[in-house]
Enzyme design. Sequence first.
Site, PDB file in Angstrom:
ATOM      1  N   HIS B  62       0.852  -1.186   0.000  1.00  0.00           N
ATOM      2  CA  HIS B  62       0.000   0.000   0.000  1.00  0.00           C
ATOM      3  C   HIS B  62       0.891   1.240   0.000  1.00  0.00           C
ATOM      4  CE1 HIS B  62      -3.862  -2.084   1.671  1.00  0.00           C
ATOM      5  NE2 HIS B  62      -3.830  -2.064   0.357  1.00  0.00           N
ATOM      6  N   ASP B  64       0.967   4.025   1.508  1.00  0.00           N
ATOM      7  CA  ASP B  64       1.404   4.680   2.748  1.00  0.00           C
ATOM      8  C   ASP B  64       2.484   3.893   3.494  1.00  0.00           C
ATOM      9  OD1 ASP B  64      -0.556   2.760   3.326  1.00  0.00           O
ATOM     10  OD2 ASP B  64      -1.241   3.808   5.121  1.00  0.00           O
ATOM     11  N   HIS B 140      -4.145  -8.503   6.532  1.00  0.00           N
ATOM     12  CA  HIS B 140      -4.571  -7.201   6.033  1.00  0.00           C
ATOM     13  C   HIS B 140      -5.251  -7.397   4.672  1.00  0.00           C
ATOM     14  CE1 HIS B 140      -4.738  -2.925   6.002  1.00  0.00           C
ATOM     15  NE2 HIS B 140      -3.785  -2.710   5.145  1.00  0.00           N
ATOM     16  N   ASP B 210       0.464  -3.433   8.632  1.00  0.00           N
ATOM     17  CA  ASP B 210      -0.910  -3.241   9.089  1.00  0.00           C
ATOM     18  C   ASP B 210      -1.545  -4.609   9.289  1.00  0.00           C
ATOM     19  OD1 ASP B 210      -0.242  -0.628   8.432  1.00  0.00           O
ATOM     20  OD2 ASP B 210      -1.743  -0.407   6.908  1.00  0.00           O
ATOM     21  N   HIS B 268       0.197   4.172  13.579  1.00  0.00           N
ATOM     22  CA  HIS B 268      -0.687   4.024  12.417  1.00  0.00           C
ATOM     23  C   HIS B 268      -2.092   4.539  12.716  1.00  0.00           C
ATOM     24  CE1 HIS B 268      -2.497   2.226   8.739  1.00  0.00           C
ATOM     25  NE2 HIS B 268      -1.287   2.407   8.277  1.00  0.00           N
TER      26      HIS B 268
END
Lengths: 301, 301
Positions: B62, B64, B140, B210, B268
């Site tokens: 991802h 980010d 995730h 994440d 996060h």
Amino acid sequence: MKLHILGCYAATPRTLTNPTSQVLEIKNHLFLIDCAEGTQVQLRKNKIKFSRITHIFISHLHGDHFFGLPGLISTFRLLGREKEMHIYGPKGIKEAITLLLKLGDSWTNYHLYFHELSSKESELVFEDDKVSVHTIPLNHRVYTNGFLFREKLDERKLNVDALDKYNIDKSQFRNIKKGQNIILENGELVPNSELTFDPKKPKSYAYCSDTAYMPEIVQQIAEVDVLYHESTFLESESHLANKTKHATAKEAAAVAGEAKVGQLILGHYSTRYKSIDLFKEEAQQIFPNVELADDGKVFEF
Amino acid sequence: MKLHILGCYAATPRTLTNPTSQVLEIKNHLFLIDCAEGTQVQLRKNKIKFSRITHIFISHLHGDHFFGLPGLISTFRLLGREKEMHIYGPKGIKEAITLLLKLGDSWTNYHLYFHELSSKESELVFEDDKVSVHTIPLNHRVYTNGFLFREKLDERKLNVDALDKYNIDKSQFRNIKKGQNIILENGELVPNSELTFDPKKPKSYAYCSDTAYMPEIVQQIAEVDVLYHESTFLESESHLANKTKHATAKEAAAVAGEAKVGQLILGHYSTRYKSIDLFKEEAQQIFPNVELADDGKVFEF
């Protein structure tokens, strides 16, 4: 016409300076030109309304002009954008962005249109009733285009007093704005020039980065109001400019002078120099009306 | 062991906050963990010596956690790096980076090694005589790994007074450090415990971002000194956590408690909350030793 400089330094993002990105406000458009890493933060810092950007023009696929684009596209998705987005850039840009979105399983929920460029001749890439955008083929290490933004001539402005004097009906106004003469009921011809004023002269902006000295562009950008031309180096480093296909401040000024532009804005500075004022000093020896781009600076024309 | 938080907010870079990136200093290594857009500027702002980074661990693809990597790789090239670089991340990372370098005709002049990950089981991805790094498979929306960094047990520390007392020759020191007993010339056996002190207890750090709440990782991270666990949401938004496969502060604390870790660091954070203190308050209801990550913060263990 308003130009927001988001970043104008060469090579890499640094603590206090950003690589290339700018926003041109022209006839109610917000055109994003190049999109280096950090562009979305610079858009926020400069309080530019993200959602109004619908057209992004990418000159070439070096990181310092392009690596902020995947993040910006993702952020638009996260912000719930629905409006379509058009991206103009070198062939390959679609594959790169598509791959990154695929790997993150992060497809946009708005329509993303890629207009890939590969011609070595200037092309019309965008046009509506107010503005046109042409590519300016440049000479860099990879396939690169500058962009020439031109306002179109507005309709003629109505002279209300004259319209009154001849008692001309509103239904004629649209034609008069377009330049038509009028024949009155008594058969008298009233020339349009008596009923209207000239519209404002349309403005033009040429963005030329990155490129080696390229006198071939002079004809295309002749007499534009504003030329942004890269000046990565000073003449003292002309050997580096030649090697890396960049221009010096003197060369940028030479192009501005030959093209008889209204104003020259310099940018894409190497961070090796102590002060960017040196670029202005060098350029002004050849062309007087020089301004220095700097991150966060806004030019109004 | 020292942890530099370069960015610890979810989703997008903003004016004052950065998405995920951190640097772990461990046994003379500088490991970069995730690399969101803006990481290279954060490295500069936090005065971390770029050139010492040789291993980069990417949890998932991802933006980010990953969109700063192409720019960092390019910047290393521009800075004249010669030392090789190892990148550990999900399958696909090599294709993405390679395509971007190809489009910019910007191949690195240093060796770039990709270690692509696709296993759903924990794997040893890096090991030398001082440190090991294992993946921690997470849950995730896309394939994601956390990373478990473990110092190895140092050699035993020599007790200089005891060595003196028995008049033991230097040539034996290497074996004694490794735990060997010594037989003196008179045949007397001196147990190693009399000649050495215990080395410092090796430290361990688990990075988990994440992920949705995932009690399956408890066994692998049991009793680590420090656990960084994402907490994108508070329990009041657990429906969003479920939907987006993120964890709440309460869930992060539950994992920390079940795994009996020494310390929990939260990060996060969604930017929807007024204060990150809310995350600490929620987590401490379950697990007392909680710290909040924040951009620029340094933890020493």
